[in-house]
Design a protein around this motif. Structure first.
Motif, PDB file in Angstrom:
ATOM      1  N   ASP A  33      -7.484  -8.850  -8.419  1.00 47.97           N
ATOM      2  CA  ASP A  33      -7.107  -9.576  -7.204  1.00 47.97           C
ATOM      3  C   ASP A  33      -5.757 -10.269  -7.379  1.00 47.97           C
ATOM      4  O   ASP A  33      -4.935 -10.288  -6.462  1.00 47.97           O
ATOM      5  CB  ASP A  33      -8.176 -10.603  -6.827  1.00 47.97           C
ATOM      6  N   LEU A  34      -5.517 -10.833  -8.553  1.00 50.50           N
ATOM      7  CA  LEU A  34      -4.230 -11.473  -8.813  1.00 50.50           C
ATOM      8  C   LEU A  34      -3.097 -10.448  -8.778  1.00 50.50           C
ATOM      9  O   LEU A  34      -2.006 -10.733  -8.274  1.00 50.50           O
ATOM     10  CB  LEU A  34      -4.248 -12.188 -10.162  1.00 50.50           C
ATOM     11  N   GLN A  35      -3.344  -9.252  -9.298  1.00 53.54           N
ATOM     12  CA  GLN A  35      -2.317  -8.205  -9.252  1.00 53.54           C
ATOM     13  C   GLN A  35      -2.032  -7.794  -7.811  1.00 53.54           C
ATOM     14  O   GLN A  35      -0.881  -7.566  -7.444  1.00 53.54           O
ATOM     15  CB  GLN A  35      -2.749  -6.999 -10.095  1.00 53.54           C
ATOM     16  N   ARG A  36      -3.065  -7.719  -6.983  1.00 52.32           N
ATOM     17  CA  ARG A  36      -2.853  -7.410  -5.555  1.00 52.32           C
ATOM     18  C   ARG A  36      -2.078  -8.524  -4.878  1.00 52.32           C
ATOM     19  O   ARG A  36      -1.190  -8.277  -4.054  1.00 52.32           O
ATOM     20  CB  ARG A  36      -4.194  -7.175  -4.859  1.00 52.32           C
ATOM     21  N   LEU A  37      -2.408  -9.774  -5.202  1.00 51.18           N
ATOM     22  CA  LEU A  37      -1.685 -10.910  -4.646  1.00 51.18           C
ATOM     23  C   LEU A  37      -0.207 -10.849  -5.031  1.00 51.18           C
ATOM     24  O   LEU A  37       0.666 -11.120  -4.201  1.00 51.18           O
ATOM     25  CB  LEU A  37      -2.311 -12.221  -5.131  1.00 51.18           C
ATOM     26  N   GLU A  38       0.065 -10.484  -6.265  1.00 50.09           N
ATOM     27  CA  GLU A  38       1.455 -10.339  -6.705  1.00 50.09           C
ATOM     28  C   GLU A  38       2.182  -9.291  -5.866  1.00 50.09           C
ATOM     29  O   GLU A  38       3.329  -9.497  -5.447  1.00 50.09           O
ATOM     30  CB  GLU A  38       1.500  -9.966  -8.192  1.00 50.09           C
ATOM     31  N   GLY A  39       1.535  -8.181  -5.586  1.00 53.09           N
ATOM     32  CA  GLY A  39       2.133  -7.142  -4.751  1.00 53.09           C
ATOM     33  C   GLY A  39       2.401  -7.634  -3.332  1.00 53.09           C
ATOM     34  O   GLY A  39       3.449  -7.339  -2.744  1.00 53.09           O
ATOM     35  N   LEU A  40       1.462  -8.392  -2.769  1.00 54.61           N
ATOM     36  CA  LEU A  40       1.651  -8.954  -1.432  1.00 54.61           C
ATOM     37  C   LEU A  40       2.831  -9.933  -1.403  1.00 54.61           C
ATOM     38  O   LEU A  40       3.641  -9.928  -0.470  1.00 54.61           O
ATOM     39  CB  LEU A  40       0.376  -9.654  -0.955  1.00 54.61           C
ATOM     40  N   LEU A  41       2.918 -10.772  -2.423  1.00 51.90           N
ATOM     41  CA  LEU A  41       4.045 -11.705  -2.504  1.00 51.90           C
ATOM     42  C   LEU A  41       5.372 -10.958  -2.620  1.00 51.90           C
ATOM     43  O   LEU A  41       6.361 -11.323  -1.981  1.00 51.90           O
ATOM     44  CB  LEU A  41       3.884 -12.639  -3.702  1.00 51.90           C
ATOM     45  N   ASP A  42       5.394  -9.907  -3.436  1.00 44.18           N
ATOM     46  CA  ASP A  42       6.616  -9.102  -3.580  1.00 44.18           C
ATOM     47  C   ASP A  42       7.033  -8.511  -2.243  1.00 44.18           C
ATOM     48  O   ASP A  42       8.211  -8.543  -1.879  1.00 44.18           O
ATOM     49  CB  ASP A  42       6.412  -7.974  -4.595  1.00 44.18           C
ATOM     50  N   HIS A  43       6.077  -7.967  -1.515  1.00 45.59           N
ATOM     51  CA  HIS A  43       6.375  -7.342  -0.225  1.00 45.59           C
ATOM     52  C   HIS A  43       6.887  -8.379   0.778  1.00 45.59           C
ATOM     53  O   HIS A  43       7.902  -8.163   1.460  1.00 45.59           O
ATOM     54  CB  HIS A  43       5.120  -6.643   0.319  1.00 45.59           C
ATOM     55  N   ALA A  44       6.205  -9.515   0.866  1.00 45.36           N
ATOM     56  CA  ALA A  44       6.612 -10.565   1.808  1.00 45.36           C
ATOM     57  C   ALA A  44       7.998 -11.106   1.454  1.00 45.36           C
ATOM     58  O   ALA A  44       8.830 -11.328   2.343  1.00 45.36           O
ATOM     59  CB  ALA A  44       5.586 -11.700   1.808  1.00 45.36           C
ATOM     60  N   THR A  45       8.263 -11.294   0.183  1.00 47.74           N
ATOM     61  CA  THR A  45       9.566 -11.808  -0.236  1.00 47.74           C
ATOM     62  C   THR A  45      10.672 -10.815   0.064  1.00 47.74           C
ATOM     63  O   THR A  45      11.755 -11.196   0.519  1.00 47.74           O
ATOM     64  CB  THR A  45       9.542 -12.154  -1.734  1.00 47.74           C
ATOM     65  N   SER A  46      10.406  -9.560  -0.159  1.00 48.44           N
ATOM     66  CA  SER A  46      11.393  -8.526   0.155  1.00 48.44           C
ATOM     67  C   SER A  46      11.714  -8.530   1.654  1.00 48.44           C
ATOM     68  O   SER A  46      12.885  -8.462   2.050  1.00 48.44           O
ATOM     69  CB  SER A  46      10.851  -7.158  -0.271  1.00 48.44           C
ATOM     70  N   ASN A  47      10.683  -8.629   2.483  1.00 41.81           N
ATOM     71  CA  ASN A  47      10.895  -8.692   3.935  1.00 41.81           C
ATOM     72  C   ASN A  47      11.685  -9.939   4.332  1.00 41.81           C
ATOM     73  O   ASN A  47      12.582  -9.868   5.184  1.00 41.81           O
ATOM     74  CB  ASN A  47       9.559  -8.674   4.679  1.00 41.81           C
ATOM     75  N   LEU A  48      11.347 -11.079   3.731  1.00 38.19           N
ATOM     76  CA  LEU A  48      12.068 -12.309   4.047  1.00 38.19           C
ATOM     77  C   LEU A  48      13.549 -12.196   3.680  1.00 38.19           C
ATOM     78  O   LEU A  48      14.424 -12.580   4.468  1.00 38.19           O
ATOM     79  CB  LEU A  48      11.445 -13.496   3.307  1.00 38.19           C
ATOM     80  N   LEU A  49      13.834 -11.676   2.498  1.00 32.85           N
ATOM     81  CA  LEU A  49      15.228 -11.535   2.091  1.00 32.85           C
ATOM     82  C   LEU A  49      15.990 -10.618   3.038  1.00 32.85           C
ATOM     83  O   LEU A  49      17.141 -10.891   3.401  1.00 32.85           O
ATOM     84  CB  LEU A  49      15.312 -11.010   0.653  1.00 32.85           C
TER      85      LEU A  49
END
Length: 147
Positions: A33-49
């Motif tokens: 679950d933590l690894q999935r959360l990391e992927g979600l954070l990466d995706h959201a951060t990429s979109n924000l940037l």
């Protein structure tokens, strides 16, 4: 007169193998679950940037004659991008927590379950030395370990 030396054995707790296996499975699921959360954070951060970059570019195209109005907006956008360092802190914390969970799961199995015939003993990764790589609890204060 010499006193007899007694060997001290460390305290131990007897647990049913099913309980240990369930606990190990739960630790590994939490790690996933933590690894999935990391992927979600990466995706959201990429979109924000990407969106911050688009907004900054659009502001730049509004014209030089409105520069006095645009400078504070561009400055705010640059500050927002800097504050995305939260992603780096969160990712470090997720990775660290995953390592702790994995180490606990493997140690639990190693200490309580008999190895199968012909099974190679686990080469356990050491538990992380520090409690957390991120000591910051808010965006305005704290420190980050750099890799």
């Amino acid at each position: 007169m010499e006193l007899p030396t007694m060997q001290q054995t460390p305290p131990s707790v007897s647990l049913p193998v099913n309980l240990v296996a369930d606990l190990q499975d739960s630790l590994l699921m939490a790690m996933t679950d933590l690894q999935r959360l990391e992927g979600l954070l990466d995706h959201a951060t990429s979109n924000l940037l990407e969106r911050f970059g688009s907004a900054n570019q659009a502001l730049g195209q509004l014209g030089v004659d409105r520069a006095d109005e645009l400078v504070p907006i561009q400055h705010t956008l640059h500050q927002a991008v800097t504050e995305l360092q939260f992603h780096d802190m969160a990712t470090q914390l997720i990775v660290h927590t995953g390592k702790v969970l994995q180490s606990c799961a493997w140690r639990l199995a190693d200490q309580t379950m008999e190895p199968d015939e012909g099974e190679v003993p686990l080469n356990l990764d050491p538990m992380p030395e520090r409690p957390s790589p991120v000591t910051q609890s808010e965006m305005d204060a704290g420190s980050i370990d750099l890799f």
